[in-house]
Design an enzyme around this catalytic site. Sequence first.
Site, PDB file in Angstrom:
ATOM      1  N   PRO A  89       0.898  -1.164  -0.011  1.00 36.70           N
ATOM      2  CA  PRO A  89       0.014  -0.066  -0.092  1.00 36.70           C
ATOM      3  C   PRO A  89       0.915   1.066   0.055  1.00 36.70           C
ATOM      4  O   PRO A  89       0.350   2.578  -0.392  1.00 36.70           O
ATOM      5  CB  PRO A  89      -0.573  -0.046   1.163  1.00 36.70           C
ATOM      6  CG  PRO A  89      -0.724  -1.627   1.622  1.00 36.70           C
ATOM      7  CD  PRO A  89       0.605  -2.046   1.234  1.00 36.70           C
ATOM      8  N   GLU A 116       2.464  -8.165   8.264  1.00 39.28           N
ATOM      9  CA  GLU A 116       2.642  -6.680   8.336  1.00 39.28           C
ATOM     10  C   GLU A 116       3.555  -6.191   7.468  1.00 39.28           C
ATOM     11  O   GLU A 116       3.677  -4.938   6.936  1.00 39.28           O
ATOM     12  CB  GLU A 116       3.016  -6.125   9.918  1.00 39.28           C
ATOM     13  CG  GLU A 116       2.002  -6.717  10.764  1.00 39.28           C
ATOM     14  CD  GLU A 116       0.311  -6.414  10.446  1.00 39.28           C
ATOM     15  OE1 GLU A 116      -0.059  -7.545  10.496  1.00 39.28           O
ATOM     16  OE2 GLU A 116       0.090  -5.334  10.213  1.00 39.28           O
ATOM     17  N   ARG A 154      -1.991  -8.162 -20.708  1.00 43.97           N
ATOM     18  CA  ARG A 154      -2.766  -7.692 -22.059  1.00 43.97           C
ATOM     19  C   ARG A 154      -1.944  -6.713 -22.958  1.00 43.97           C
ATOM     20  O   ARG A 154      -2.461  -6.962 -24.097  1.00 43.97           O
ATOM     21  CB  ARG A 154      -3.877  -7.373 -21.667  1.00 43.97           C
ATOM     22  CG  ARG A 154      -4.606  -7.982 -20.480  1.00 43.97           C
ATOM     23  CD  ARG A 154      -6.157  -7.125 -19.943  1.00 43.97           C
ATOM     24  NE  ARG A 154      -6.920  -6.899 -20.947  1.00 43.97           N
ATOM     25  CZ  ARG A 154      -6.990  -5.678 -21.748  1.00 43.97           C
ATOM     26  NH1 ARG A 154      -6.455  -4.788 -21.316  1.00 43.97           N
ATOM     27  NH2 ARG A 154      -8.003  -5.576 -22.749  1.00 43.97           N
ATOM     28  N   ASP A 169      -8.856  -0.199 -25.561  1.00 47.30           N
ATOM     29  CA  ASP A 169      -9.010   0.076 -24.281  1.00 47.30           C
ATOM     30  C   ASP A 169      -9.574   1.113 -23.825  1.00 47.30           C
ATOM     31  O   ASP A 169      -8.817   2.288 -24.149  1.00 47.30           O
ATOM     32  CB  ASP A 169      -8.029  -0.440 -23.233  1.00 47.30           C
ATOM     33  CG  ASP A 169      -7.921  -2.156 -23.086  1.00 47.30           C
ATOM     34  OD1 ASP A 169      -8.794  -2.652 -23.470  1.00 47.30           O
ATOM     35  OD2 ASP A 169      -7.028  -2.566 -22.250  1.00 47.30           O
TER      36      ASP A 169
END
Length: 246
Positions: A89, A116, A154, A169
Amino acid sequence: MKLSIITLFPEMFSAISDYGVSGRAMQKGLLSLDCINPRTFTEDRHQTVDDRPYGGGPGMVMMAEPLDKAIAEARRQVGEEAKVVYMSPQGRQLDQAGLLELAQRPAMIVLAGRYEGVDERLIASQVDEEWSIGDYVISGGELAAMVMIDGLARLIPGVLGHAQSAEQDSFAEGLLDCPHYTRPEVYQGQAVPEVLLSGNHGAIERWRKQQALGRTWLRRPELLTDRTLSQEEKQLLDEFVQAHKQ
Ligand SMILES: NC(=O)c1ccc(NCc2cccc(O)c2)nc1
């Protein structure tokens, strides 16, 4: 692209190696995936890979040494020049532009952390880039790694045929996607927009572009601020906005 994944749960990666676009990319030899388990490099009876955090606090932290050895093995497999990417994160937020950058690389080592996180000294000495799939915490880096790998697979030339090509896309254009329809022509009393049945490819292309612009304006206006619109796109969007305000 040659990928080496450092993970405590190699079996999870069958989700991208055995299915879909990423699976086909691997069958075509356009993408290779090899998992390395840090537990392999432990020497104690319990194959310890994590320990309690210095300074106290909840949870466990992944120890540096087994990861160091696993990364060294990964470098032997995919080459010394491969970048080491860590899913967390705290990383750079992944988006379509980021996927395009990553898809150009010949090789990559992806570190999927659990608990963690990982001892900071390993990150400082071995990790080149941290990437995040979004501002939220999940139980491990494996699913984040699979999201990133599926997205970049992709974009590897030759993976998608022309019929599915990634250039069209919506996010490749920095816009949300237009609506899609298929048979039947009328479903529960709802008909498919006439233009899509007209065979007029110019009108269909304009309608799709207008819908993509309009939906982006309605749902994600901030995407429009850092995107310059062509004269035609401005006109299409204005038309959509006027109609929306009726
Ligand atoms: N947003 C993401 O890409 C993402 C990645 C991993 C993760 N969990 C494992 C982990 C790893 C490191 C630190 C940490 O706090 C949690 N959760 C979310």
